[in-house]
Design an enzyme around this catalytic site. Sequence first.
Site, mmCIF file in Angstrom:
data_model
loop_
_atom_site.group_PDB
_atom_site.id
_atom_site.type_symbol
_atom_site.label_atom_id
_atom_site.label_comp_id
_atom_site.label_asym_id
_atom_site.label_seq_id
_atom_site.Cartn_x
_atom_site.Cartn_y
_atom_site.Cartn_z
ATOM 1 N N LYS A 289 0.681 -1.187 0.083
ATOM 2 C CA LYS A 289 0.093 0.116 -0.016
ATOM 3 C C LYS A 289 0.787 1.260 -0.094
ATOM 4 C CE LYS A 289 -3.921 -2.221 2.082
ATOM 5 N NZ LYS A 289 -3.420 -3.593 2.085
ATOM 6 N N LYS B 23 3.125 4.394 5.464
ATOM 7 C CA LYS B 23 4.257 3.661 5.323
ATOM 8 C C LYS B 23 5.274 4.056 4.133
ATOM 9 C CE LYS B 23 3.598 0.095 8.062
ATOM 10 N NZ LYS B 23 4.787 -0.413 9.053
ATOM 11 N N VAL C 270 -8.779 -11.045 6.083
ATOM 12 C CA VAL C 270 -10.151 -11.228 5.778
ATOM 13 C C VAL C 270 -10.713 -12.610 5.816
ATOM 14 C CG1 VAL C 270 -9.588 -11.512 3.143
ATOM 15 C CG2 VAL C 270 -11.844 -10.557 4.013
ATOM 16 N N ASN D 257 -1.067 -8.688 1.577
ATOM 17 C CA ASN D 257 -1.917 -9.160 2.639
ATOM 18 C C ASN D 257 -1.492 -10.337 3.013
ATOM 19 O OD1 ASN D 257 -4.672 -7.148 2.587
ATOM 20 N ND2 ASN D 257 -3.437 -7.258 0.893
#
Length: 228
Positions: free
Chosen positions: A66, A78, A110, A102
Amino acid sequence: DKNDYSNLVYNVRPEIIIHSAALKHVDTAEKQPIELVKSNIIGSKNIIDISKEFDIPITIGISTDKACNPKNLYGFSKLLMEKMFLEANNIKTKFSCTRFGNVAGSNGSVIPYWLNQNDQGIPLNITHVEMRRLMITPEECSKIINNTIIETQNSDGGFVMSKLMKSVKLFELAKLISEDINIIGLRDGEELDEDLVSENEIENSYILGDYVKITNHKNYDLNSRIKK
């Protein structure tokens, strides 16, 4: 607290510091920018100062995909961490960073969230049918850190390293758990796709087996962004 960190490093005298502490949820970061700055920016600056104060040979910052062309506050924080770490690199203390995707199955991931919803017999929440994410396992994260440490030892530091990852369509992943899916819409700061290396970084990026090493950190022109 910086003094707590300083006392800990003074007592332990580590040869390597791995800085992973952060406020990591995109939607939370959008709603709590002050806490984001305290954790992700000021906290990172504290680690830099302490590493230099005690001449820690290697300090590794854990970043995220990200940070590549960021479109939300978490990504910007970040990116700033990466830039601070690599700018701080010197002869006595080598600073380098990793970029994770992720992390499958991690706290806040998730996948356990969906498994819990499925166990309760309720529809799986997904924000958008076209949502894609770069996925990585916890074991792969450990290998990235280890390889970054080795690469830093054998160089002058001052780079970003990551593993080449596959982009996963979350809607297809959710259907492996349940066909009962509820589309809830994008959350604050969320984007459909994420990149690992920016267009500006490609000319200074090198493939090392399953890994990519970015040697010149130019993934976002903050000055041009501010001028706009």
